[in-house]
Design a protein around this motif. Sequence first.
Motif, PDB file in Angstrom:
ATOM      1  N   ARG A 173      33.303  46.089   8.506  1.00  0.00           N
ATOM      2  CA  ARG A 173      32.327  46.569   7.536  1.00  0.00           C
ATOM      3  C   ARG A 173      30.909  46.534   8.118  1.00  0.00           C
ATOM      4  NH1 ARG A 173      34.128  47.075   2.186  1.00  0.00           N
ATOM      5  NH2 ARG A 173      31.962  46.933   1.486  1.00  0.00           N
ATOM      6  N   HIS A 174      30.611  45.500   8.902  1.00  0.00           N
ATOM      7  CA  HIS A 174      29.299  45.435   9.569  1.00  0.00           C
ATOM      8  C   HIS A 174      29.108  46.635  10.479  1.00  0.00           C
ATOM      9  CE1 HIS A 174      26.880  44.473  13.159  1.00  0.00           C
ATOM     10  NE2 HIS A 174      26.092  43.809  12.342  1.00  0.00           N
ATOM     11  N   ASP A 175      30.100  46.911  11.312  1.00  0.00           N
ATOM     12  CA  ASP A 175      29.977  48.010  12.272  1.00  0.00           C
ATOM     13  C   ASP A 175      29.962  49.364  11.585  1.00  0.00           C
ATOM     14  OD1 ASP A 175      29.994  46.086  14.234  1.00  0.00           O
ATOM     15  OD2 ASP A 175      32.085  46.410  14.813  1.00  0.00           O
ATOM     16  N   ASP A 176      30.595  49.457  10.407  1.00  0.00           N
ATOM     17  CA  ASP A 176      30.624  50.715   9.654  1.00  0.00           C
ATOM     18  C   ASP A 176      29.417  50.837   8.723  1.00  0.00           C
ATOM     19  OD1 ASP A 176      32.273  53.074   9.483  1.00  0.00           O
ATOM     20  OD2 ASP A 176      32.650  52.555   7.387  1.00  0.00           O
ATOM     21  N   ARG A 177      28.490  49.880   8.854  1.00  0.00           N
ATOM     22  CA  ARG A 177      27.244  49.870   8.076  1.00  0.00           C
ATOM     23  C   ARG A 177      27.518  49.836   6.570  1.00  0.00           C
ATOM     24  NH1 ARG A 177      23.071  50.557  11.498  1.00  0.00           N
ATOM     25  NH2 ARG A 177      23.471  51.571  13.511  1.00  0.00           N
ATOM     26  N   ARG A 178      28.482  49.029   6.183  1.00  0.00           N
ATOM     27  CA  ARG A 178      28.784  48.801   4.774  1.00  0.00           C
ATOM     28  C   ARG A 178      28.318  47.396   4.394  1.00  0.00           C
ATOM     29  NH1 ARG A 178      33.756  51.858   2.983  1.00  0.00           N
ATOM     30  NH2 ARG A 178      34.216  53.357   4.643  1.00  0.00           N
ATOM     31  N   PRO A 179      28.045  47.148   3.120  1.00  0.00           N
ATOM     32  CA  PRO A 179      27.713  45.785   2.700  1.00  0.00           C
ATOM     33  C   PRO A 179      28.876  44.844   3.033  1.00  0.00           C
ATOM     34  CG  PRO A 179      27.214  47.368   0.957  1.00  0.00           C
ATOM     35  CD  PRO A 179      27.994  48.110   1.991  1.00  0.00           C
ATOM     36  N   TYR A 180      28.555  43.686   3.567  1.00  0.00           N
ATOM     37  CA  TYR A 180      29.649  42.780   3.945  1.00  0.00           C
ATOM     38  C   TYR A 180      29.293  41.310   3.747  1.00  0.00           C
ATOM     39  CZ  TYR A 180      27.533  41.317   8.406  1.00  0.00           C
ATOM     40  OH  TYR A 180      26.719  40.771   9.365  1.00  0.00           O
ATOM     41  N   ALA A 181      28.279  41.028   2.950  1.00  0.00           N
ATOM     42  CA  ALA A 181      27.886  39.633   2.738  1.00  0.00           C
ATOM     43  C   ALA A 181      29.034  38.824   2.138  1.00  0.00           C
ATOM     44  CB  ALA A 181      26.652  39.563   1.839  1.00  0.00           C
ATOM     45  N   ALA A 182      29.706  39.381   1.140  1.00  0.00           N
ATOM     46  CA  ALA A 182      30.816  38.667   0.509  1.00  0.00           C
ATOM     47  C   ALA A 182      31.976  38.493   1.479  1.00  0.00           C
ATOM     48  CB  ALA A 182      31.284  39.421  -0.741  1.00  0.00           C
ATOM     49  N   GLN A 183      32.218  39.506   2.293  1.00  0.00           N
ATOM     50  CA  GLN A 183      33.325  39.418   3.259  1.00  0.00           C
ATOM     51  C   GLN A 183      33.035  38.383   4.354  1.00  0.00           C
ATOM     52  OE1 GLN A 183      32.105  42.292   2.023  1.00  0.00           O
ATOM     53  NE2 GLN A 183      33.898  42.961   0.875  1.00  0.00           N
ATOM     54  N   ALA A 184      31.764  38.284   4.765  1.00  0.00           N
ATOM     55  CA  ALA A 184      31.408  37.278   5.764  1.00  0.00           C
ATOM     56  C   ALA A 184      31.607  35.867   5.214  1.00  0.00           C
ATOM     57  CB  ALA A 184      29.961  37.467   6.210  1.00  0.00           C
ATOM     58  N   LEU A 185      31.241  35.666   3.946  1.00  0.00           N
ATOM     59  CA  LEU A 185      31.453  34.359   3.321  1.00  0.00           C
ATOM     60  C   LEU A 185      32.945  34.072   3.143  1.00  0.00           C
ATOM     61  CD1 LEU A 185      28.589  34.493   0.689  1.00  0.00           C
ATOM     62  CD2 LEU A 185      28.825  32.770   2.491  1.00  0.00           C
ATOM     63  N   THR A 186      33.718  35.094   2.821  1.00  0.00           N
ATOM     64  CA  THR A 186      35.167  34.913   2.694  1.00  0.00           C
ATOM     65  C   THR A 186      35.774  34.493   4.028  1.00  0.00           C
ATOM     66  OG1 THR A 186      35.255  36.589   0.940  1.00  0.00           O
ATOM     67  CG2 THR A 186      37.321  36.041   2.041  1.00  0.00           C
TER      68      THR A 186
END
Length: 347
Positions: A266-279
């Motif tokens: 998601r980071h590389d695809d420039r999508r929001p990923y704050a929740a995924q990083a915490l997960t």
Amino acid sequence: MDFTPSEEQSAAQGLAASVFGDLSTHDRLAAAGTGTDAELWKELCAAGLPGAVEDIGLLGLVLLLEEQGRTTAQVPLAATCVYGLLAVAGHGTPEQRERLLPGLRDGTAVATGAFPARGGVHTSDGALYGSVPWVPWLRDATLVLVADADRALWIVEAGAPGVGVTPVETTAPWAAGRLVLDGARGESLGGGPEAYAAVLAAARTAFAGLQAGVCAGSLARAVQHTVTREQFGRPLSTNQGVLLRAADAHMDTEAIRVTAYEAAWRHDDRRPYAAQALTAAWWASEAGKRVVHAGQHLHGGTGADLDHPVHRHFLWGRQLDAYLGCGGEVLEELGLLLAAARQEEAS
């Protein structure tokens, strides 16, 4: 979502696996003690792996760190890439990128980060004051990315006036040190709290990838041991309790891996990923410690040997469990993030 690596990512991962597999041996790790394997770091940089991260992205870095974790190779790859290369490339000025990136690419500069911000550093008249109890790879660093109490980011030269470094031994042998700032001058990286949040999310994703490799290496050693070790005339691996413990460890390892992959993708695809990083960070913390405990327990009495290779995985897994926030901390942060998003949707 498609986590299939690109040709460039696969090639970089294969090269990393070869370098780590050949050079991060039990004897070399024992000789390195709690410090960095300087020769291995030179080989990685000569192969162009740190510099490749700008092209292969955060997912590519996660793949490289998986290979590092499998062998618990003692090099500052994650710190230099996250707090140096990706931070400067993503948030630095054109002048900072031109000046700092070449050294970070070829390994002549080593970066680390005083993360997360816990209010230990403050600014006064443009100077930095305060201390951070321990910073990974600080004893090797030439550049330190410091987050102050306001979550602004500052690049500090490790040998500059007003910068003190005291060696600190941590659970894992990460060449750590205590950072003391007494009027040190730093240069602003820019971006303020948003840049801080972005670097922290990238760091959590990267170190989750490292934990996936640590767990995979621990489990692989446990499987090898239980297949070859016999008790009452049959391999330990035929015991149902052993099989179930190993299966649970495998599922935990895969959960760490897939959540790290999703956050990085998601980071590389420039999508929001704050929740995924915490997960990913939560799985790396909670599941990671379960796996490295299982790896040690499945070795029986051998697992209690401090010089056994599996013990290194145990030490790394426990260090990564707490670094950048333990399970309870990141779960609370994730809950607040999701509640804020739900409230925003309702308003």
